[in-house]
Motif scaffolding. Structure first.
Motif, mmCIF file in Angstrom:
data_model
loop_
_atom_site.group_PDB
_atom_site.id
_atom_site.type_symbol
_atom_site.label_atom_id
_atom_site.label_comp_id
_atom_site.label_asym_id
_atom_site.label_seq_id
_atom_site.Cartn_x
_atom_site.Cartn_y
_atom_site.Cartn_z
ATOM 1 N N VAL A 44 41.288 36.751 35.875
ATOM 2 C CA VAL A 44 40.257 37.038 35.013
ATOM 3 C C VAL A 44 40.818 36.515 33.588
ATOM 4 C CG1 VAL A 44 38.480 38.392 34.063
ATOM 5 C CG2 VAL A 44 39.076 38.628 36.477
ATOM 6 N N ARG A 45 40.012 35.775 32.885
ATOM 7 C CA ARG A 45 40.225 35.436 31.573
ATOM 8 C C ARG A 45 39.135 35.965 30.460
ATOM 9 N NH1 ARG A 45 41.956 29.182 33.162
ATOM 10 N NH2 ARG A 45 43.413 29.679 34.622
ATOM 11 N N VAL A 105 44.569 37.553 29.673
ATOM 12 C CA VAL A 105 44.391 37.241 31.029
ATOM 13 C C VAL A 105 44.694 38.544 32.066
ATOM 14 C CG1 VAL A 105 45.225 35.625 32.699
ATOM 15 C CG2 VAL A 105 44.941 34.773 30.574
ATOM 16 N N LEU A 106 44.057 38.812 32.857
ATOM 17 C CA LEU A 106 44.262 39.838 33.852
ATOM 18 C C LEU A 106 44.641 38.999 35.307
ATOM 19 C CD1 LEU A 106 41.328 42.168 33.546
ATOM 20 C CD2 LEU A 106 43.501 42.459 32.465
ATOM 21 N N THR A 156 44.788 37.503 47.069
ATOM 22 C CA THR A 156 45.177 35.981 47.948
ATOM 23 C C THR A 156 44.203 35.155 47.678
ATOM 24 O OG1 THR A 156 44.245 37.629 49.824
ATOM 25 C CG2 THR A 156 46.421 37.918 49.311
ATOM 26 N N ASP A 157 42.959 35.397 47.286
ATOM 27 C CA ASP A 157 41.950 34.537 47.403
ATOM 28 C C ASP A 157 40.971 34.642 46.039
ATOM 29 O OD1 ASP A 157 41.889 33.184 49.994
ATOM 30 O OD2 ASP A 157 41.762 35.070 50.673
ATOM 31 N N TRP A 158 39.864 33.836 45.871
ATOM 32 C CA TRP A 158 38.976 33.518 44.696
ATOM 33 C C TRP A 158 38.601 34.909 44.201
ATOM 34 C CZ3 TRP A 158 38.329 28.662 42.319
ATOM 35 C CH2 TRP A 158 39.006 27.648 42.466
ATOM 36 N N VAL A 159 38.552 34.963 42.787
ATOM 37 C CA VAL A 159 37.511 36.104 42.188
ATOM 38 C C VAL A 159 36.108 35.530 42.446
ATOM 39 C CG1 VAL A 159 36.811 37.252 40.263
ATOM 40 C CG2 VAL A 159 39.158 36.982 40.556
ATOM 41 N N LEU A 160 35.201 36.427 43.105
ATOM 42 C CA LEU A 160 33.883 35.716 43.163
ATOM 43 C C LEU A 160 32.582 36.393 42.574
ATOM 44 C CD1 LEU A 160 33.758 35.339 47.034
ATOM 45 C CD2 LEU A 160 34.117 33.539 45.387
ATOM 46 N N SER A 193 36.107 43.730 39.872
ATOM 47 C CA SER A 193 36.235 42.103 40.302
ATOM 48 C C SER A 193 36.134 42.323 41.882
ATOM 49 C CB SER A 193 37.510 41.451 39.964
ATOM 50 O OG SER A 193 38.592 42.273 40.217
ATOM 51 N N GLY A 194 35.487 41.365 42.567
ATOM 52 C CA GLY A 194 35.242 41.222 43.841
ATOM 53 C C GLY A 194 35.742 39.937 44.412
#
Length: 228
Positions: A144-145, A158-159, A164-168, A185-186
């Motif tokens: 996350v920026r 920047v966090l 292991t996969d995308w932030v949605l 964040s999910g």
């Protein structure tokens, strides 16, 4: 605005506005929508509904009809905020070209600010508790920026989400116990992670149990306890 009654807007193959007390559909707009954002026209006080539908379209949230404003950009995520300097509404969206654009949703036209952020899958706006300055959190791949949506420029923070996969999905809320600002964040790794937006650092805690991707998030206060 005529009655003060609460309404909810939903987007699918069309956009529908519902009466939250009766469940009646009050308005149908024949446009598909992958994202919706509400704002008030400062000149008229009229409610407006922005939607991502191939382009960004802005409608009268009560009367419906044809789009009042068309912004020619493909968007998958939308947020609306108020410019602290002018009080004018602003719409921020990803532009499918690894950029985030800030637009005037009343006048339309070209982007007022363009931020080169990389591939964006989620957005959330918030005020920096130390300064009151507006910030936007962008889900970019596995991190996350944080950016200034008024001035643009490089990421302020920047966090590293350790996904292991995308932030949605992203949402910002206040911790009812401490008053601290938190970011949830999910991800498509099926988890939700909670962060301290001011201090940064490691995840405060992880929520697990979903059997599928986490696409949407929101936070609210329990009216019985006041807890978030």
């Amino acid at each position: 605005p005529a009655t003060g009654a609460l309404r909810v807007a939903t987007g699918s193959n069309d956009i529908r506005v519902w009466d939250t007390e009766t469940g009646d559909v009050l308005l149908v707009i024949k446009e598909g929508a992958s994202a919706l954002a509400f704002f008030t026209d400062p000149a008229t006080g009229a409610p407006r509904l922005a939607c991502a539908s191939g382009k960004v379209l802005v409608f009268d949230a009560v009367a419906g009809g044809e789009a009042l404003v068309v912004i020619d950009v493909r968007a998958g995520a939308l947020e609306v905020f108020t410019d602290p300097a002018t009080g004018a509404p602003r719409l921020v969206c990803d532009c499918y070209d690894e950029k985030v654009g800030v637009f005037d949703p009343v006048a339309g036209g070209e982007a007022l600010v363009v931020i080169d952020v990389g591939s964006v899958t989620a957005l959330a706006t918030f005020a920096d508790p130390a300064t009151g300055a507006l910030r936007i959190a962008c889900g970019c791949s596995r991190e996350v920026r944080i950016y200034d949506p008024v001035a643009g420029g490089w990421a302020l923070a920047v966090l590293d989400c350790a996904y292991t996969d995308w932030v949605l999905a992203l949402t910002v809320f206040k911790d009812s116990a401490t008053g601290g600002l938190r970011l949830a964040s999910g991800s498509d790794d099926k988890s939700v992670r909670i962060w301290d937006l001011v201090a940064g650092g490691a995840t405060l805690f992880v929520l697990e149990g979903h059997t599928g991707y986490v696409y949407v998030l929101t936070a609210f206060a329990d009216p019985a306890t006041g807890e978030t």
